[in-house]
Design a protein around this motif. Sequence first.
Motif, short mmCIF file in Angstrom:
data_model
loop_
_atom_site.label_atom_id
_atom_site.label_comp_id
_atom_site.label_asym_id
_atom_site.label_seq_id
_atom_site.Cartn_x
_atom_site.Cartn_y
_atom_site.Cartn_z
N HIS A 1 3.97 13.36 -10.88
CA HIS A 1 5.07 14.29 -11.16
C HIS A 1 5.97 13.83 -12.30
N ASN A 2 5.85 12.60 -12.73
CA ASN A 2 6.57 11.99 -13.84
C ASN A 2 8.05 11.73 -13.58
N GLU A 3 8.79 12.68 -13.06
CA GLU A 3 10.21 12.46 -12.75
C GLU A 3 10.51 13.16 -11.42
N VAL A 4 11.00 12.39 -10.46
CA VAL A 4 11.21 12.92 -9.12
C VAL A 4 12.46 12.35 -8.49
N THR A 5 12.98 13.07 -7.50
CA THR A 5 14.06 12.57 -6.66
C THR A 5 13.44 11.93 -5.42
N ALA A 6 14.22 11.17 -4.69
CA ALA A 6 13.74 10.59 -3.45
C ALA A 6 13.32 11.68 -2.47
N SER A 7 14.07 12.77 -2.44
CA SER A 7 13.73 13.89 -1.54
C SER A 7 12.39 14.50 -1.89
N ARG B 1 9.68 12.14 -0.72
CA ARG B 1 9.57 12.23 0.73
C ARG B 1 8.83 13.48 1.16
N LYS B 2 9.14 14.60 0.51
CA LYS B 2 8.49 15.87 0.86
C LYS B 2 6.99 15.80 0.61
N VAL B 3 6.58 15.27 -0.52
CA VAL B 3 5.15 15.16 -0.84
C VAL B 3 4.48 14.16 0.10
N TYR B 4 5.12 13.01 0.32
CA TYR B 4 4.51 11.97 1.14
C TYR B 4 4.48 12.35 2.62
N SER B 5 5.39 13.20 3.07
CA SER B 5 5.46 13.55 4.50
C SER B 5 4.21 14.29 4.97
N LYS B 6 3.41 14.78 4.03
CA LYS B 6 2.15 15.41 4.42
C LYS B 6 1.19 14.37 5.00
N ARG C 1 14.50 9.52 5.14
CA ARG C 1 15.07 9.64 3.78
C ARG C 1 15.55 8.30 3.25
N ASN C 2 16.27 7.55 4.09
CA ASN C 2 16.77 6.25 3.65
C ASN C 2 15.65 5.25 3.39
N THR C 3 14.56 5.35 4.13
CA THR C 3 13.42 4.47 3.91
C THR C 3 12.83 4.71 2.52
N VAL C 4 12.67 5.97 2.16
CA VAL C 4 12.14 6.30 0.84
C VAL C 4 13.08 5.80 -0.25
N ARG C 5 14.36 6.03 -0.08
CA ARG C 5 15.34 5.56 -1.08
C ARG C 5 15.31 4.05 -1.22
N PRO D 1 0.80 -1.23 0.00
CA PRO D 1 0.00 0.00 0.00
C PRO D 1 0.84 1.29 0.00
N ILE D 2 1.92 1.31 0.77
CA ILE D 2 2.77 2.51 0.80
C ILE D 2 3.48 2.69 -0.55
N GLN D 3 3.96 1.61 -1.12
CA GLN D 3 4.62 1.70 -2.42
C GLN D 3 3.63 2.19 -3.48
N ARG D 4 2.39 1.76 -3.39
CA ARG D 4 1.37 2.23 -4.33
C ARG D 4 1.18 3.75 -4.19
N GLU D 5 1.16 4.24 -2.97
CA GLU D 5 1.03 5.68 -2.75
C GLU D 5 2.23 6.43 -3.33
N LEU D 6 3.41 5.86 -3.17
CA LEU D 6 4.60 6.49 -3.74
C LEU D 6 4.53 6.50 -5.27
N MET D 7 4.03 5.41 -5.86
CA MET D 7 3.86 5.36 -7.31
C MET D 7 2.88 6.43 -7.77
N ASP D 8 1.82 6.65 -7.00
CA ASP D 8 0.86 7.70 -7.35
C ASP D 8 1.56 9.06 -7.42
N ILE D 9 2.46 9.32 -6.47
CA ILE D 9 3.22 10.57 -6.47
C ILE D 9 4.10 10.65 -7.72
N ILE D 10 4.77 9.55 -8.02
CA ILE D 10 5.67 9.53 -9.17
C ILE D 10 4.89 9.68 -10.48
#
Length: 73
Positions: free
Chosen positions: A23-29, A32-37, A43-47, A11-20
């Motif tokens: 935005h189409n192209e993103v850094t881990a940071s 993390r910034k979008v998901y931290s809401k 940071r290392n967990t997201v990476r 479920p968390i990976q799916r939410e991260l995919m939704d963010i990606i």
Amino acid sequence: MINSTLVSLSPIQRELMDIIWEHNEVTASQVRKVYSKRLDLARNTVRTMLMRMEKKGWLKHRVVGRTFLYTPA
């Protein structure tokens, strides 16, 4: 349409995919910034999650300097 041979996401990976996807192209940071809401992830967990998602075939990345830019595969 998503390739049915891809390994499923948590479920968390799916939410991260939704963010990606949004935005189409993103850094881990940026992810993390979008998901931290919703939930504060280290940071290392997201990476780590992004690397695992890439191994599953959901993402690809390119390197610019020392930065990995992730895009949907």
